[in-house]
Design a protein around this motif. Structure first.
Motif, PDB file in Angstrom:
ATOM      1  N   VAL A   1      25.002 -80.024 -52.795  1.00 34.77           N
ATOM      2  CA  VAL A   1      26.288 -79.341 -52.659  1.00 34.77           C
ATOM      3  C   VAL A   1      26.360 -78.720 -51.272  1.00 34.77           C
ATOM      4  O   VAL A   1      25.426 -78.062 -50.805  1.00 34.77           O
ATOM      5  CB  VAL A   1      26.431 -78.261 -53.748  1.00 34.77           C
ATOM      6  N   ILE A   2      27.493 -78.963 -50.596  1.00 30.49           N
ATOM      7  CA  ILE A   2      27.767 -78.336 -49.307  1.00 30.49           C
ATOM      8  C   ILE A   2      29.098 -77.589 -49.457  1.00 30.49           C
ATOM      9  O   ILE A   2      29.593 -77.406 -50.561  1.00 30.49           O
ATOM     10  CB  ILE A   2      27.797 -79.373 -48.160  1.00 30.49           C
ATOM     11  N   GLY A   3      29.689 -77.131 -48.364  1.00 28.10           N
ATOM     12  CA  GLY A   3      30.997 -76.494 -48.446  1.00 28.10           C
ATOM     13  C   GLY A   3      30.964 -75.178 -49.206  1.00 28.10           C
ATOM     14  O   GLY A   3      29.918 -74.547 -49.368  1.00 28.10           O
ATOM     15  N   GLN A   4      32.127 -74.774 -49.700  1.00 31.33           N
ATOM     16  CA  GLN A   4      32.246 -73.440 -50.276  1.00 31.33           C
ATOM     17  C   GLN A   4      31.554 -73.288 -51.616  1.00 31.33           C
ATOM     18  O   GLN A   4      31.136 -72.187 -51.967  1.00 31.33           O
ATOM     19  CB  GLN A   4      33.720 -73.017 -50.364  1.00 31.33           C
ATOM     20  N   VAL A   5      31.402 -74.368 -52.383  1.00 32.97           N
ATOM     21  CA  VAL A   5      30.625 -74.219 -53.630  1.00 32.97           C
ATOM     22  C   VAL A   5      29.189 -73.831 -53.290  1.00 32.97           C
ATOM     23  O   VAL A   5      28.590 -72.977 -53.956  1.00 32.97           O
ATOM     24  CB  VAL A   5      30.708 -75.481 -54.501  1.00 32.97           C
ATOM     25  N   ALA A   6      28.625 -74.425 -52.234  1.00 31.68           N
ATOM     26  CA  ALA A   6      27.297 -73.998 -51.787  1.00 31.68           C
ATOM     27  C   ALA A   6      27.328 -72.535 -51.352  1.00 31.68           C
ATOM     28  O   ALA A   6      26.399 -71.775 -51.641  1.00 31.68           O
ATOM     29  CB  ALA A   6      26.802 -74.886 -50.644  1.00 31.68           C
ATOM     30  N   GLY A   7      28.410 -72.133 -50.670  1.00 32.83           N
ATOM     31  CA  GLY A   7      28.546 -70.735 -50.285  1.00 32.83           C
ATOM     32  C   GLY A   7      28.534 -69.818 -51.494  1.00 32.83           C
ATOM     33  O   GLY A   7      27.877 -68.764 -51.496  1.00 32.83           O
ATOM     34  N   ILE A   8      29.238 -70.204 -52.545  1.00 34.68           N
ATOM     35  CA  ILE A   8      29.274 -69.405 -53.778  1.00 34.68           C
ATOM     36  C   ILE A   8      27.881 -69.315 -54.392  1.00 34.68           C
ATOM     37  O   ILE A   8      27.472 -68.249 -54.876  1.00 34.68           O
ATOM     38  CB  ILE A   8      30.300 -70.015 -54.764  1.00 34.68           C
ATOM     39  N   LEU A   9      27.146 -70.406 -54.377  1.00 31.44           N
ATOM     40  CA  LEU A   9      25.776 -70.379 -54.910  1.00 31.44           C
ATOM     41  C   LEU A   9      24.890 -69.409 -54.138  1.00 31.44           C
ATOM     42  O   LEU A   9      23.901 -68.893 -54.671  1.00 31.44           O
ATOM     43  CB  LEU A   9      25.176 -71.793 -54.878  1.00 31.44           C
ATOM     44  N   HIS A  10      25.247 -69.138 -52.884  1.00 32.65           N
ATOM     45  CA  HIS A  10      24.520 -68.148 -52.077  1.00 32.65           C
ATOM     46  C   HIS A  10      25.105 -66.745 -52.205  1.00 32.65           C
ATOM     47  O   HIS A  10      24.564 -65.810 -51.599  1.00 32.65           O
ATOM     48  CB  HIS A  10      24.532 -68.566 -50.602  1.00 32.65           C
ATOM     49  N   GLY A  11      26.202 -66.589 -52.935  1.00 38.03           N
ATOM     50  CA  GLY A  11      26.768 -65.260 -53.138  1.00 38.03           C
ATOM     51  C   GLY A  11      28.107 -65.014 -52.483  1.00 38.03           C
ATOM     52  O   GLY A  11      28.625 -63.893 -52.544  1.00 38.03           O
TER      53      GLY A  11
ATOM     54  N   GLU B   1      21.109 -70.962 -43.974  1.00 30.22           N
ATOM     55  CA  GLU B   1      21.168 -71.127 -42.517  1.00 30.22           C
ATOM     56  C   GLU B   1      21.769 -72.478 -42.122  1.00 30.22           C
ATOM     57  O   GLU B   1      22.458 -72.584 -41.108  1.00 30.22           O
ATOM     58  CB  GLU B   1      19.790 -70.922 -41.887  1.00 30.22           C
ATOM     59  N   ASP B   2      21.520 -73.503 -42.938  1.00 35.06           N
ATOM     60  CA  ASP B   2      22.080 -74.822 -42.646  1.00 35.06           C
ATOM     61  C   ASP B   2      23.579 -74.842 -42.938  1.00 35.06           C
ATOM     62  O   ASP B   2      24.356 -75.452 -42.190  1.00 35.06           O
ATOM     63  CB  ASP B   2      21.363 -75.897 -43.459  1.00 35.06           C
ATOM     64  N   LEU B   3      23.973 -74.166 -43.996  1.00 35.99           N
ATOM     65  CA  LEU B   3      25.397 -74.061 -44.318  1.00 35.99           C
ATOM     66  C   LEU B   3      26.136 -73.293 -43.227  1.00 35.99           C
ATOM     67  O   LEU B   3      27.238 -73.673 -42.814  1.00 35.99           O
ATOM     68  CB  LEU B   3      25.561 -73.378 -45.678  1.00 35.99           C
ATOM     69  N   ILE B   4      25.537 -72.236 -42.731  1.00 39.72           N
ATOM     70  CA  ILE B   4      26.130 -71.464 -41.639  1.00 39.72           C
ATOM     71  C   ILE B   4      26.292 -72.346 -40.395  1.00 39.72           C
ATOM     72  O   ILE B   4      27.344 -72.341 -39.746  1.00 39.72           O
ATOM     73  CB  ILE B   4      25.285 -70.211 -41.320  1.00 39.72           C
ATOM     74  N   ALA B   5      25.267 -73.110 -40.060  1.00 40.84           N
ATOM     75  CA  ALA B   5      25.346 -74.001 -38.892  1.00 40.84           C
ATOM     76  C   ALA B   5      26.466 -75.015 -39.060  1.00 40.84           C
ATOM     77  O   ALA B   5      27.218 -75.295 -38.111  1.00 40.84           O
ATOM     78  CB  ALA B   5      24.008 -74.717 -38.693  1.00 40.84           C
ATOM     79  N   MET B   6      26.605 -75.556 -40.253  1.00 36.87           N
ATOM     80  CA  MET B   6      27.662 -76.521 -40.518  1.00 36.87           C
ATOM     81  C   MET B   6      29.033 -75.865 -40.392  1.00 36.87           C
ATOM     82  O   MET B   6      29.951 -76.426 -39.794  1.00 36.87           O
ATOM     83  CB  MET B   6      27.461 -77.116 -41.923  1.00 36.87           C
ATOM     84  N   ARG B   7      29.167 -74.668 -40.937  1.00 37.37           N
ATOM     85  CA  ARG B   7      30.430 -73.933 -40.847  1.00 37.37           C
ATOM     86  C   ARG B   7      30.815 -73.685 -39.382  1.00 37.37           C
ATOM     87  O   ARG B   7      31.956 -73.901 -38.987  1.00 37.37           O
ATOM     88  CB  ARG B   7      30.294 -72.581 -41.546  1.00 37.37           C
ATOM     89  N   ARG B   8      29.873 -73.226 -38.605  1.00 37.11           N
ATOM     90  CA  ARG B   8      30.170 -72.895 -37.198  1.00 37.11           C
ATOM     91  C   ARG B   8      30.503 -74.142 -36.398  1.00 37.11           C
ATOM     92  O   ARG B   8      31.338 -74.098 -35.491  1.00 37.11           O
ATOM     93  CB  ARG B   8      29.011 -72.131 -36.590  1.00 37.11           C
TER      94      ARG B   8
END
Length: 198
Positions: free
Chosen positions: A64-74, A174-181
């Motif tokens: 999972v990437i994107g915002q669902v992954a973000g939700i899994l991180h809080g 950290e990988d999700l943040i890099a992808m977002r940026r």
């Protein structure tokens, strides 16, 4: 509260937010760069867990990437789509066909042309999918991700398991943040900043 509890809580909140909202005619592909897919019809009845369960049951390895992954991180921001990353390996494609078939998903290519739910379709760098409860993008490392080492992101993805054995893979924070940026839309930068604070 564990990651899957956070996701279930977000699904319930999304249902509450969209319950009485009139249809807009907008799909996840029409999402605003600021509001995201929560403002589209894709958010109505959104629940990624049945599809994630289908992947698990069929042995399809996706992260999972994107915002669902973000939700899994809080993350507290709601979403109406499920974005996924897989290896693109032909050996893994049959499990994807089985999983998407089990939820009667429809697929389109990156130009929104319908494509069959057959093995050759999964040689594409990206397909979009729609099922009764979740729509989104299924991506591979062969997409032009710029300098992002997306294959590495996939190989080091986290896994969370539910009490019934369901396993869900998702990108590290950290990988999700890099992808977002790297994407850099207003919603991505806002969500990257939120993840930084978690």
């Amino acid at each position: 509260m564990g990651p899957l509890d956070l996701l279930r809580q977000a699904v319930a909140s999304t249902r509450a937010v969209t319950a009485d909202r009139p249809a807009t005619g907008l799909s996840h592909d029409d999402a605003d760069d600021d509001a995201g897919t929560i403002a589209t019809d894709s958010a109505r009845n959104f629940d990624p867990l049945p599809l994630l369960r289908a992947f698990h049951s069929c042995g399809a390895r996706v992260a999972v990437i994107g915002q669902v992954a973000g939700i899994l991180h809080g993350s507290r921001e709601l979403t109406g789509d499920l974005d996924l990353l897989w290896s693109g390996s032909p050996a893994e494609a049959p499990a994807l066909v089985e999983a998407f078939s089990s939820v009667s998903a429809c697929l389109v290519d990156d130009d929104l042309r319908p494509v069959p739910l057959t093995l050759p379709t999964f040689s594409l760098p990206k397909v979009q999918f729609e099922s009764a409860q979740a729509s989104g993008d299924l991506c591979t490392p062969s997409l032009p991700w710029g300098s992002l080492p997306v294959g590495d992101f996939l190989s080091r993805a986290l896994t969370v398991s539910d009490v019934d054995g369901l396993a869900v893979h998702y990108l590290r924070r950290e990988d999700l943040i890099a992808m977002r940026r790297a994407v850099g839309r207003p919603k991505d930068l806002r969500r990257a900043a939120e993840l930084d604070r978690l």
